[in-house]
Design an enzyme around this catalytic site. Structure first.
Site, PDB file in Angstrom:
ATOM      1  N   SER A   1       1.191   7.989   5.149  1.00 53.50           N
ATOM      2  CA  SER A   1       0.319   7.559   6.239  1.00 53.50           C
ATOM      3  C   SER A   1       1.080   6.666   7.195  1.00 53.50           C
ATOM      4  O   SER A   1       1.963   5.903   6.775  1.00 53.50           O
ATOM      5  CB  SER A   1      -0.880   6.786   5.668  1.00 53.50           C
ATOM      6  OG  SER A   1      -1.595   6.147   6.696  1.00 53.50           O
TER       7      SER A   1
ATOM      8  N   TYR B   1      -3.651  -0.344   0.497  1.00 54.95           N
ATOM      9  CA  TYR B   1      -3.508   1.122   0.632  1.00 54.95           C
ATOM     10  C   TYR B   1      -2.145   1.458   1.241  1.00 54.95           C
ATOM     11  O   TYR B   1      -1.397   2.264   0.704  1.00 54.95           O
ATOM     12  CB  TYR B   1      -4.641   1.687   1.492  1.00 54.95           C
ATOM     13  CG  TYR B   1      -4.373   3.084   1.969  1.00 54.95           C
ATOM     14  CD1 TYR B   1      -4.019   3.348   3.289  1.00 54.95           C
ATOM     15  CD2 TYR B   1      -4.421   4.162   1.088  1.00 54.95           C
ATOM     16  CE1 TYR B   1      -3.741   4.624   3.721  1.00 54.95           C
ATOM     17  CE2 TYR B   1      -4.145   5.457   1.515  1.00 54.95           C
ATOM     18  CZ  TYR B   1      -3.799   5.671   2.834  1.00 54.95           C
ATOM     19  OH  TYR B   1      -3.514   6.953   3.255  1.00 54.95           O
TER      20      TYR B   1
ATOM     21  N   LYS C   1       1.353   3.498  -0.350  1.00 59.27           N
ATOM     22  CA  LYS C   1       2.070   4.617   0.277  1.00 59.27           C
ATOM     23  C   LYS C   1       3.540   4.244   0.498  1.00 59.27           C
ATOM     24  O   LYS C   1       4.445   5.049   0.242  1.00 59.27           O
ATOM     25  CB  LYS C   1       1.401   4.991   1.599  1.00 59.27           C
ATOM     26  CG  LYS C   1       0.013   5.603   1.437  1.00 59.27           C
ATOM     27  CD  LYS C   1       0.052   6.921   0.667  1.00 59.27           C
ATOM     28  CE  LYS C   1      -1.296   7.600   0.622  1.00 59.27           C
ATOM     29  NZ  LYS C   1      -1.276   8.866  -0.135  1.00 59.27           N
TER      30      LYS C   1
END
Ligand code: WQD
Length: 358
Positions: free
Chosen positions: A133, A157, A161
């Site tokens: 992302s 989050y 990643k």
């Protein structure tokens, strides 16, 4: 006779996963889906099979379950269709939720990927496309973001990643035959033009586009625009929205690159254009005839003012670029939403047998 490749697609029952399955099948790949159905839908897989005219096995399981993964790799080898590469979508992906439940995100996203990589190595599988992302970039030091922008996530989050990207980079250094292509998504929206598959968030959506389509069909009263005082042309947040089918086709190009040779590669998947919240509302009204009611609201914690991609590396390295515009994203997303006001739920997409078929 073209050599067919068999792919393991984790999280294939989700929004991006299901759209990518359609493109992988159309490109001639064979697929095996592995999904715990915490977020994904069996009905989505049934519709992928109908759209593609091809059936494929689906195994219900969790990427943290090493034994389940070993069984899947072994069974495919016994069937004479060993897994050649993995496309790894399975992860938790909500920023605010990651702030509230960081351990769940590190367990699912990081530990889950470590378990998958260990199972791949036990099975001798060394090709991976990873769903990352643009959140890994954090606050922009310069725009557009290119792949050399510093990695500085600002939420759990994004950290998960970034950690997985680090793991893949180190693995490719340690194992010269390993190939990992990590795809940094910008803002995927819209739906397959058939209107048969689309985004089906559980509960009130966090993201702008699925929220505004729920307002447009009257399920939610109005859209709150989080911040109208950003240093942007109209004061509202600017993002690089990309049609989910363009994104899916980017995965096919990335897979071909991963199959062509070893090494670690990180690539932006975006259009290179920024669109503000108000511009998206205007495009949606122009494409659908529906003016979504909205009101200004305070900025959302953690949001940045503007983000858009430098998409040139994807074009140069993968031979891929986005081709669908905001109007198509709005029209296709609206077709899905109007045909499925309650997403897949109305299709009796509850628990079904997990052995073999979705
Ligand atoms: C877009 C713009 C909001 C909702 C997130 C993740 C990212 C990726 C995509 C996983 C912003 C504004 C939003 C609303 C609004 N997900 N907005 N009202 O935050 O850019 O990216 O989703 O990979 O990792 O960070 O997307 O759609 O939430 O917000 O005004 O009800 O819309 O402020 O400017 P975001 P978003």
């Amino acid at each position: 006779m073209a050599v067919s490749h068999t792919l393991l697609v984790t999280g294939g029952a989700g929004f991006i996963g299901s759209h990518t399955l359609v493109e992988l099948l159309a490109a001639g790949f064979d697929v095996v889906v592995f999904d715990n159905f915490q977020q994904g839908s069996r009905e989505a897989l049934r519709r992928v099979q109908a759209l593609s005219g091809r059936s494929f096995p689906c195994v219900e399981g969790d990427v943290r379950d090493a034994a389940a993964l070993d069984r899947l790799f072994a069974r495919q080898a016994e069937l004479g269709a060993p897994i050649d590469a993995v496309v790894h979508f399975a992860a938790l992906k909500a920023v605010a939720d990651s702030v509230a439940r960081p351990l769940a995100y590190y367990d699912n996203n990081v530990q889950g990927t470590l378990a998958l990589l260990a199972a791949m190595r036990r099975a001798g599988v060394s090709r991976l496309v990873f769903s990352s992302s643009a959140t890994v970039y954090g606050e922009p030091q310069a725009l557009p973001y290119d792949e050399s922008h510093p990695i500085a996530p600002t939420n759990p989050y994004g950290h998960t990643k970034a950690m997985v990207e680090r793991i893949l980079r180190d693995l490719c250094m340690a194992e010269p035959d390993f190939s990992a292509v990590t795809l940094r998504y910008f803002n995927p929206i819209g739906a397959h033009p058939s209107g048969r598959i689309g985004e089906d968030p559980h509960g009130a959506p966090d993201n702008l586009f699925p929220y505004l389509t729920r307002v447009a069909i009257g399920q939610l009263p109005e859209l709150r625009v989080f911040g109208t005082d950003y240093a942007t042309a109209d004061g509202t947040g600017v993002r690089d929205y990309i049609h989910v089918v363009d994104l899916a086709q980017g995965h096919v190009a990335a897979l071909r690159h991963a199959l062509s040779g070893p090494g670690f590669t990180a690539v932006n998947l975006g259009t290179g254009h920024g669109t503000s919240v108000l511009e998206l509302l205007a495009a949606f009204a122009a494409a659908t005839g529906v003016a979504v009611p909205w009101r200004p609201a305070p900025r959302r914690a953690g949001d940045i003012a503007a983000a858009w991609a430098d998409p040139r590396l994807a074009e140069r390295l993968l031979g891929w670029r986005a081709s669908r515009d905001i109007a198509a994203m709005c029209a296709d997303g609206w077709r899905w939403q109007t045909r499925h006001p309650d997403g897949y739920a109305a299709s009796g997409a509850g628990s079904g047998n997990s052995a073999g078929k979705p």
